[in-house]
Write a protein that holds these residues in place. Sequence first.
Motif, PDB file in Angstrom:
ATOM      1  N   LYS A  13       0.832  -1.207   0.000  1.00 21.93           N
ATOM      2  CA  LYS A  13       0.000   0.000   0.000  1.00 21.93           C
ATOM      3  C   LYS A  13       0.864   1.254   0.000  1.00 21.93           C
ATOM      4  N   ILE A  14       0.393   2.234  -0.747  1.00 20.58           N
ATOM      5  CA  ILE A  14       0.993   3.561  -0.664  1.00 20.58           C
ATOM      6  C   ILE A  14      -0.138   4.559  -0.444  1.00 20.58           C
ATOM      7  N   LEU A  15       0.227   5.672   0.149  1.00 20.56           N
ATOM      8  CA  LEU A  15      -0.711   6.762   0.359  1.00 20.56           C
ATOM      9  C   LEU A  15      -0.458   7.831  -0.695  1.00 20.56           C
ATOM     10  N   VAL A  16      -1.542   8.432  -1.164  1.00 22.23           N
ATOM     11  CA  VAL A  16      -1.444   9.519  -2.129  1.00 22.23           C
ATOM     12  C   VAL A  16      -2.195  10.700  -1.544  1.00 22.23           C
ATOM     13  N   ALA A  17      -1.492  11.802  -1.336  1.00 26.13           N
ATOM     14  CA  ALA A  17      -2.110  12.995  -0.745  1.00 26.13           C
ATOM     15  C   ALA A  17      -3.172  13.552  -1.689  1.00 26.13           C
ATOM     16  N   SER A  30       2.205  14.417  -1.877  1.00 20.19           N
ATOM     17  CA  SER A  30       3.125  13.356  -1.474  1.00 20.19           C
ATOM     18  C   SER A  30       2.602  11.980  -1.862  1.00 20.19           C
ATOM     19  N   VAL A  31       3.556  11.094  -2.117  1.00 17.19           N
ATOM     20  CA  VAL A  31       3.300   9.679  -2.320  1.00 17.19           C
ATOM     21  C   VAL A  31       4.117   8.977  -1.245  1.00 17.19           C
ATOM     22  N   ILE A  32       3.449   8.209  -0.386  1.00 16.72           N
ATOM     23  CA  ILE A  32       4.130   7.623   0.772  1.00 16.72           C
ATOM     24  C   ILE A  32       4.023   6.106   0.755  1.00 16.72           C
ATOM     25  N   LEU A  33       5.154   5.462   0.843  1.00 15.55           N
ATOM     26  CA  LEU A  33       5.230   4.018   0.958  1.00 15.55           C
ATOM     27  C   LEU A  33       5.112   3.650   2.436  1.00 15.55           C
ATOM     28  N   LEU A  34       4.098   2.864   2.784  1.00 20.36           N
ATOM     29  CA  LEU A  34       3.962   2.401   4.169  1.00 20.36           C
ATOM     30  C   LEU A  34       4.828   1.158   4.334  1.00 20.36           C
ATOM     31  N   TYR A  35       5.651   1.141   5.380  1.00 23.17           N
ATOM     32  CA  TYR A  35       6.564   0.010   5.533  1.00 23.17           C
ATOM     33  C   TYR A  35       6.518  -0.664   6.901  1.00 23.17           C
ATOM     34  N   GLU A  36       5.821  -0.087   7.869  1.00 23.14           N
ATOM     35  CA  GLU A  36       5.798  -0.716   9.191  1.00 23.14           C
ATOM     36  C   GLU A  36       4.521  -0.350   9.931  1.00 23.14           C
ATOM     37  N   GLU A  37       3.954  -1.339  10.576  1.00 17.74           N
ATOM     38  CA  GLU A  37       2.825  -1.100  11.466  1.00 17.74           C
ATOM     39  C   GLU A  37       3.106  -1.818  12.772  1.00 17.74           C
ATOM     40  N   VAL A 151      -3.461   3.323  -2.469  1.00 20.60           N
ATOM     41  CA  VAL A 151      -3.238   2.488  -3.640  1.00 20.60           C
ATOM     42  C   VAL A 151      -2.803   1.119  -3.141  1.00 20.60           C
ATOM     43  N   GLU A 152      -3.560   0.109  -3.518  1.00 25.28           N
ATOM     44  CA  GLU A 152      -3.228  -1.268  -3.172  1.00 25.28           C
ATOM     45  C   GLU A 152      -2.288  -1.815  -4.238  1.00 25.28           C
ATOM     46  N   ASN A 153      -1.278  -2.555  -3.836  1.00 27.89           N
ATOM     47  CA  ASN A 153      -0.365  -3.198  -4.770  1.00 27.89           C
ATOM     48  C   ASN A 153       0.122  -2.250  -5.868  1.00 27.89           C
ATOM     49  N   PRO A 154       0.791  -1.175  -5.509  1.00 27.14           N
ATOM     50  CA  PRO A 154       1.273  -0.241  -6.529  1.00 27.14           C
ATOM     51  C   PRO A 154       2.257  -0.928  -7.465  1.00 27.14           C
ATOM     52  N   SER A 155       2.332  -0.450  -8.678  1.00 28.10           N
ATOM     53  CA  SER A 155       3.280  -1.042  -9.622  1.00 28.10           C
ATOM     54  C   SER A 155       4.699  -0.797  -9.116  1.00 28.10           C
ATOM     55  N   ALA A 156       5.571  -1.764  -9.355  1.00 29.14           N
ATOM     56  CA  ALA A 156       6.952  -1.666  -8.875  1.00 29.14           C
ATOM     57  C   ALA A 156       7.664  -0.454  -9.462  1.00 29.14           C
ATOM     58  N   ASP A 173      -3.292   8.160 -10.939  1.00 26.26           N
ATOM     59  CA  ASP A 173      -3.805   7.343 -12.037  1.00 26.26           C
ATOM     60  C   ASP A 173      -4.018   5.898 -11.600  1.00 26.26           C
ATOM     61  N   GLN A 174      -3.067   5.333 -10.845  1.00 24.07           N
ATOM     62  CA  GLN A 174      -3.214   3.953 -10.376  1.00 24.07           C
ATOM     63  C   GLN A 174      -4.382   3.824  -9.411  1.00 24.07           C
ATOM     64  N   CYS A 175      -4.537   4.804  -8.532  1.00 22.72           N
ATOM     65  CA  CYS A 175      -5.644   4.788  -7.584  1.00 22.72           C
ATOM     66  C   CYS A 175      -6.980   4.872  -8.327  1.00 22.72           C
ATOM     67  N   SER A 176      -7.059   5.748  -9.302  1.00 24.58           N
ATOM     68  CA  SER A 176      -8.287   5.906 -10.087  1.00 24.58           C
ATOM     69  C   SER A 176      -8.633   4.616 -10.805  1.00 24.58           C
ATOM     70  N   LYS A 177      -7.634   3.983 -11.411  1.00 31.64           N
ATOM     71  CA  LYS A 177      -7.867   2.726 -12.120  1.00 31.64           C
ATOM     72  C   LYS A 177      -8.379   1.650 -11.160  1.00 31.64           C
ATOM     73  N   GLN A 178      -7.778   1.586  -9.965  1.00 31.64           N
ATOM     74  CA  GLN A 178      -8.232   0.592  -8.981  1.00 31.64           C
ATOM     75  C   GLN A 178      -9.683   0.834  -8.575  1.00 31.64           C
ATOM     76  N   MET A 179     -10.051   2.095  -8.389  1.00 30.46           N
ATOM     77  CA  MET A 179     -11.424   2.395  -8.005  1.00 30.46           C
ATOM     78  C   MET A 179     -12.400   2.017  -9.121  1.00 30.46           C
ATOM     79  N   ILE A 180     -12.055   2.346 -10.359  1.00 24.26           N
ATOM     80  CA  ILE A 180     -12.929   2.011 -11.486  1.00 24.26           C
ATOM     81  C   ILE A 180     -13.032   0.491 -11.645  1.00 24.26           C
TER      82      ILE A 180
END
Length: 184
Positions: A13-17, A30-37, A151-156, A173-180
């Motif tokens: 998952k990544i976050l998109v502001a 910002s585009v943020i890669l989540l790496y730890e919970e 964004v789930e499973n962002p492209s590498a 764009d990736q988030c929009s595509k996932q929602m559609i």
Amino acid sequence: MSIMSKPDHWIKKILVATPIMGRDSTFHKSVILLYEESVQHIAGLVLNKPTKTPVKTIFKMKGFTPINLSDMVFSGGPVSQEAIMILHSDEWKCNNTLRLNNGFSLTSDANMMKKIHEQDKPKRWRVYSGLSLWNPGQLEGEINSKCWMVVENPSADLILETNPLLQWQKAIDQCSKQMIDKYL
């Protein structure tokens, strides 16, 4: 809503502001890669904010003679800005490497710069200063307030290969595509 259900989903998952963040926000576009919970926090790295500091300056500050690097250090976030980490392809590792799955790892230790200085370096990598942290429940609240899209499973290629000036738009764009795709 749980952002990450188990550790193997950290890189998934990544976050998109969103524009709600505002232009004055630290996290604007910002585009943020989540790496730890953990119980204490959720941690991530801002992927797309290069600083004006050359990577070779960091190496020199750490005692290594200047090496031929033209890349800039990226700002990983407003917390612990003195912390230096390398996000990289996962064929490479050091003593303190966190494997994120999906082809990437995160390293933060004294030996990483020595190895790179000795030309033992990953295929793809970026140097980050600082990180982003959220207290329990804080990130969920920000997502519910529409500050972030997920964004789930962002492209590498979005993570380390996309020009940082284009990363936010590509993530949108990736988030929009996932929602559609959910509705088709």
